[in-house]
Write a protein that holds these residues in place. Structure first.
Motif, mmCIF file in Angstrom:
data_model
loop_
_atom_site.group_PDB
_atom_site.id
_atom_site.type_symbol
_atom_site.label_atom_id
_atom_site.label_comp_id
_atom_site.label_asym_id
_atom_site.label_seq_id
_atom_site.Cartn_x
_atom_site.Cartn_y
_atom_site.Cartn_z
ATOM 1 N N GLN A 1 10.226 6.536 7.682
ATOM 2 C CA GLN A 1 11.544 6.026 8.064
ATOM 3 C C GLN A 1 12.309 5.468 6.868
ATOM 4 O OE1 GLN A 1 12.603 6.217 11.504
ATOM 5 N NE2 GLN A 1 10.834 7.581 11.321
ATOM 6 N N TYR A 2 11.608 5.321 5.739
ATOM 7 C CA TYR A 2 12.232 4.678 4.573
ATOM 8 C C TYR A 2 12.623 5.692 3.504
ATOM 9 C CZ TYR A 2 9.672 1.094 7.067
ATOM 10 O OH TYR A 2 9.173 0.289 8.051
ATOM 11 N N LEU B 1 10.739 2.313 -2.430
ATOM 12 C CA LEU B 1 11.296 2.463 -1.084
ATOM 13 C C LEU B 1 10.225 2.274 -0.016
ATOM 14 C CD1 LEU B 1 13.560 5.606 -1.687
ATOM 15 C CD2 LEU B 1 14.304 3.242 -1.474
ATOM 16 N N LEU C 1 0.861 -1.185 0.000
ATOM 17 C CA LEU C 1 0.000 0.000 0.000
ATOM 18 C C LEU C 1 0.893 1.230 0.000
ATOM 19 C CD1 LEU C 1 -2.699 -1.030 2.611
ATOM 20 C CD2 LEU C 1 -2.948 -0.924 0.130
ATOM 21 N N CYS D 1 3.757 1.013 5.482
ATOM 22 C CA CYS D 1 3.450 0.979 6.919
ATOM 23 C C CYS D 1 2.231 1.834 7.268
ATOM 24 C CB CYS D 1 4.656 1.413 7.740
ATOM 25 S SG CYS D 1 5.037 3.173 7.607
ATOM 26 N N GLY D 2 1.892 2.796 6.418
ATOM 27 C CA GLY D 2 0.708 3.621 6.665
ATOM 28 C C GLY D 2 0.953 4.848 7.522
ATOM 29 N N SER D 3 2.178 5.024 7.996
ATOM 30 C CA SER D 3 2.473 6.099 8.931
ATOM 31 C C SER D 3 2.167 7.481 8.336
ATOM 32 C CB SER D 3 3.952 6.016 9.311
ATOM 33 O OG SER D 3 4.153 6.501 10.595
ATOM 34 N N HIS E 1 7.507 0.766 2.377
ATOM 35 C CA HIS E 1 7.206 -0.526 3.002
ATOM 36 C C HIS E 1 5.725 -0.673 3.305
ATOM 37 C CE1 HIS E 1 11.476 -1.792 4.474
ATOM 38 N NE2 HIS E 1 11.555 -1.022 3.412
ATOM 39 N N TRP F 1 -1.650 8.222 8.412
ATOM 40 C CA TRP F 1 -2.211 8.533 9.741
ATOM 41 C C TRP F 1 -1.734 9.876 10.262
ATOM 42 C CZ3 TRP F 1 -0.189 3.072 10.618
ATOM 43 C CH2 TRP F 1 -1.109 2.153 10.156
ATOM 44 N N ASN F 2 -0.542 10.273 9.828
ATOM 45 C CA ASN F 2 0.022 11.513 10.358
ATOM 46 C C ASN F 2 -0.315 12.745 9.520
ATOM 47 O OD1 ASN F 2 1.722 10.992 12.870
ATOM 48 N ND2 ASN F 2 2.328 9.314 11.534
ATOM 49 N N VAL G 1 7.902 11.704 8.979
ATOM 50 C CA VAL G 1 7.608 10.449 9.688
ATOM 51 C C VAL G 1 8.084 9.224 8.920
ATOM 52 C CG1 VAL G 1 5.641 11.416 10.955
ATOM 53 C CG2 VAL G 1 5.230 10.154 8.816
ATOM 54 N N GLU H 1 -4.256 5.607 0.370
ATOM 55 C CA GLU H 1 -3.319 4.535 0.043
ATOM 56 C C GLU H 1 -3.826 3.747 -1.154
ATOM 57 O OE1 GLU H 1 -1.161 2.673 3.554
ATOM 58 O OE2 GLU H 1 -2.980 3.451 4.423
#
Lengths: 294, 112, 306
Positions: A86-87, A103, A66, A107-109, A105, A112-113, A84, A121
């Motif tokens: 990290q990748y 790049l 996603l 994660c959806g961060s 992953h 949400w942020n 936010v 997504e």
């Protein structure tokens, strides 16, 4: 273990080309007459199980990550998503946010942020999952990573969620080579790890790497020495100092090597191995039972 | 004009770093005033995506040109999108100052 | 010597399928580059960082060890956790679980954690932080065949290709400093992230395949990767006598893809013997059938890289 739960046996090796697929397919075929056998080829970068089990693919779905799609109408360019991640899959360049799908992953961060709800997504395909009935009624499935895509682990995770074994069945999972995160993903939830090695310095070195994972994951394991007779006896000497039993030896034979190269299974050339693999399965069940917490 | 040059140390006389995303330092130079400052590269100790992170630093610092040994596909994608020119070190460059001199003399080659 | 001192040529050796002989052939090429009449100062890289075997045959005389810090994993401060379960809901890697006690707090499984920090940013109590992890070591070694950059990823860690990129960058810098003209990269199996990192910047990819249905299947996949990244590819066939029909299939497929076959190496027990001795096949057994075949391959590679 709950009696009804499936038994999950992962075939791993560390070093590539030691005979993981040969062992995994032979074990599956040897048990097919007496057990409800499920087979999962988790070597999604170089999947070969289908070449020996000839599944008829009946179901297919995409393996996806996603990834964010940013609605620039809503985006206020606050840069929070970039911060936010990290990748580093996002960058704020000029008046837009760039997304680097390879790049990400998933994660959806970022979603949400995002305070302005500008991120949706979308499903970015990175491979396919396929399933179908194979030789002797084996429930087969594998994942295939698309060429030029980097991430194998999400495919393995999705494959395992998609193709869940029925209660009471035996699932054999063919792991990728190496000893990194994709092997960990394959081993997750396993009842037993069947380690296939060859008696050479390379085989031994890489076997030790895989054993390093098992300690942390608390999965019982045993070893098959394939191509027994080549190389040296360092693998035997090493294993005698550990708790890992040698469960089977398959001697080196040009006849076996040739037959497998041609797409036959070990059992096609040496049907006597059917009994050996059935005995092996009994030993594995006993080891699993011994390791059950009371 | 703002230039960013990848560097092994936090000094304009330090050797250049051939890596862009994983350069130890970036030297930011204003070619008009010759003022420079050293920027740390957080990407040096991060997992994937160091090239994108480094491109973000260049964009945030309003660089018009970045000079390094090589640029990966993600870094060059981001720098292109930002309209930042990429140039590569050539022979005879050992320090950041050399790279700056070669740039002002128009001797550097464009990347890509 | 190779000319063009300003550009270090990079040869990457790949296979798709594991166990086709990449490392044995890489080691032999390293030896031939060092000692044959087509001498080339080379720096070697073992890019198979989770099953690193090249050093077992090149036998470093001394090594410099460096720590490799890769990803991070989340850790929950139990004393701050109020048990709201938001982190568990946010985590897409199934890495967060309720503590097996009656406190109602949560913990992170460090093996499953991907370090994405979704939980860190989501936690209202600021109870979660990322802890950097040492994921392995990398080594700069001296061998009798030249300098070698290699690494050991700790078991189970993420093989993101970052460690591969890191040691390749150090190797390239070292090659430039020492005026070496060739970088020999022994690649990992598969086609994913570490393989892509191993391929980056390569001038030529040598695919080591074997005449088996699995070997051919994976040869096609790795060739697809090299074609995608527009890296010129050549192939050599190892263990040719295990399945002669397979050799014919590889020849046909290679011809259809206009990929040159640089050599065919027979199955040769000397390769295992050399491995047990910790030497490249070409050192103790220069006249073995496989050594002679690899010498021809090296001469072909040399002419393509100059």
């Amino acid at each position: 273990m709950d009696k009804d739960q499936a038994i999950r046996i992962v075939v791993a090796s560390g070093k590539g080309g030691t005979g993981k697929t040969t062992v995994a397919t032979s074990l599956a075929l040897s048990l097919a007459a007496q057990e409800n056998v499920w087979f999962l080829d988790c070597d999604v970068e170089a999947p070969n199980g289908h070449l020996f089990l000839n599944p008829k693919i009946e179901a297919e779905r995409k393996a996806v990550v996603l990834i964010p799609r940013i609605d620039m109408e809503k985006c206020i360019l606050c840069g929070r998503c970039v911060e936010v991640c990290q990748y580093h899959a996002l960058a704020e360049i000029g008046k837009s946010i760039l997304v680097f799908p390879q790049l990400c992953h998933g994660c959806g961060s970022c979603t949400w942020n995002c305070s302005s709800k500008a991120i949706k997504e979308i499903r970015n395909p990175i491979g396919v999952l396929e399933a179908g009935l194979a030789k002797k009624g084996i429930n087969f499935a594998h994942g295939v990573l698309t060429i030029s895509e980097p991430m194998a682990t999400p495919i393995i995770r999705q494959l395992k969620k998609w193709h869940k074994p029925e209660d009471g069945s035996v699932m054999i999972l063919d792991a990728p080579p190496g000893a990194s995160c994709s092997v960990v993903e394959t081993l997750h939830g396993a009842n037993f790890a069947l380690l296939v090695t060859e008696p050479t310095p390379f085989g031994l070195h890489d076997l030790k790497q895989v054993i390093g994972i098992l300690g942390d994951m608390k999965i019982p394991a045993g070893v098959i020495i394939n191509r027994d007779g080549i190389g040296d006896n360092q693998v035997d000497e090493f294993l005698s100092q550990t708790e890992f039993p040698i469960l089977m030896r398959i001697p080196y034979s040009t006849q076996i090597a040739g037959a497998i190269a041609a797409g036959n299974t070990l059992l096609d050339v040496s049907p006597e191995y059917i009994m050996e693999f059935q005995t092996l399965f009994q030993k594995i069940k006993n080891i699993i039972a011994e390791n059950e917490p009371c | 004009m703002i230039l960013i040059i990848s560097s092994q140390q936090a000094d304009i006389n330090s050797p250049v770093d051939n890596r862009f995303g994983r350069a130890q330092w970036f030297i930011k130079i204003d070619s008009d005033t010759k003022k420079w400052e050293a920027l740390t590269n957080p990407g040096v100790n991060q997992r994937g995506g160091a090239g994108v992170a480094a491109a973000q630093i260049a964009a945030n610092n309003k660089a018009e040109v970045v000079i390094s040994g090589d640029f990966g596909p993600n870094a060059s994608g981001a720098l292109n999108a930002a309209g930042i020119r990429m140039m590569t070190f050539d022979q005879g460059i050992s320090t950041v100052q050399d790279a700056l001199d070669h740039f002002t003399q128009g001797k550097l080659t464009a990347f890509g | 010597m190779l000319t063009q001192a300003n550009h270090v040529k990079q040869l990457v050796i790949l296979s798709g399928k594991g166990g086709t002989g990449k490392t044995s052939i890489s080691a032999a090429i390293a030896d031939l580059a060092h000692s044959s009449n087509k001498q080339t100062l080379s720096v070697m890289v073992d890019a198979d960082v989770d099953a690193a075997n090249l050093s077992l045959v090149l036998q470093p005389q001394k090594s410099e060890v460096h720590e490799f810090w890769g990803g991070s994993v989340a850790e929950i401060d139990k004393s701050k956790c109020i048990g709201c379960d938001l982190c568990e809901l946010l985590c897409r890697f199934d890495a967060i679980f309720p503590y097996p006690d009656d406190t109602g707090t949560y913990f992170v499984d460090p093996i499953a954690c991907d370090g994405c920090a979704a939980c860190v940013f989501g936690c209202s109590q600021e109870a979660i932080r990322l802890i950097p992890q040492q994921d392995g070591n990398w080594f700069h070694s001296e061998t009798r065949y030249g300098e070698l950059f290699h690494a050991e990823l700790f078991p189970g860690k993420e093989n993101s290709g970052k460690l591969v990129t890191l040691i390749k960058q150090h190797a390239r810098l070292r090659a430039e400093d020492t005026q070496a003209s060739l970088l020999i990269v022994d690649g990992p199996p598969g086609i994913g992230c570490p393989v892509i990192s191993a391929c980056a910047g390569a001038d030529l990819g040598l695919i080591v395949t074997e005449p088996s249905v699995a070997g051919i299947h994976d040869f096609q996949r790795i060739l697809g990767v090299l074609q995608h990244f527009k890296i010129p590819a050549v192939v050599c066939i190892n263990k040719t006598d295990i399945y002669p029909e397979g050799v014919e299939k590889i020849r046909q497929f290679s011809a259809s893809q206009e990929v040159a076959i640089l050599g065919e190496i027979p199955f040769d027990d000397h390769i295992t013997q050399a491995m047990v001795q910790g030497k490249p096949i070409t050192t103790p057994f220069p006249d073995a059938p496989s050594s002679r075949a690899i010498l021809e391959i090296w001469e072909e590679l040399f002419s393509r890289l100059t």
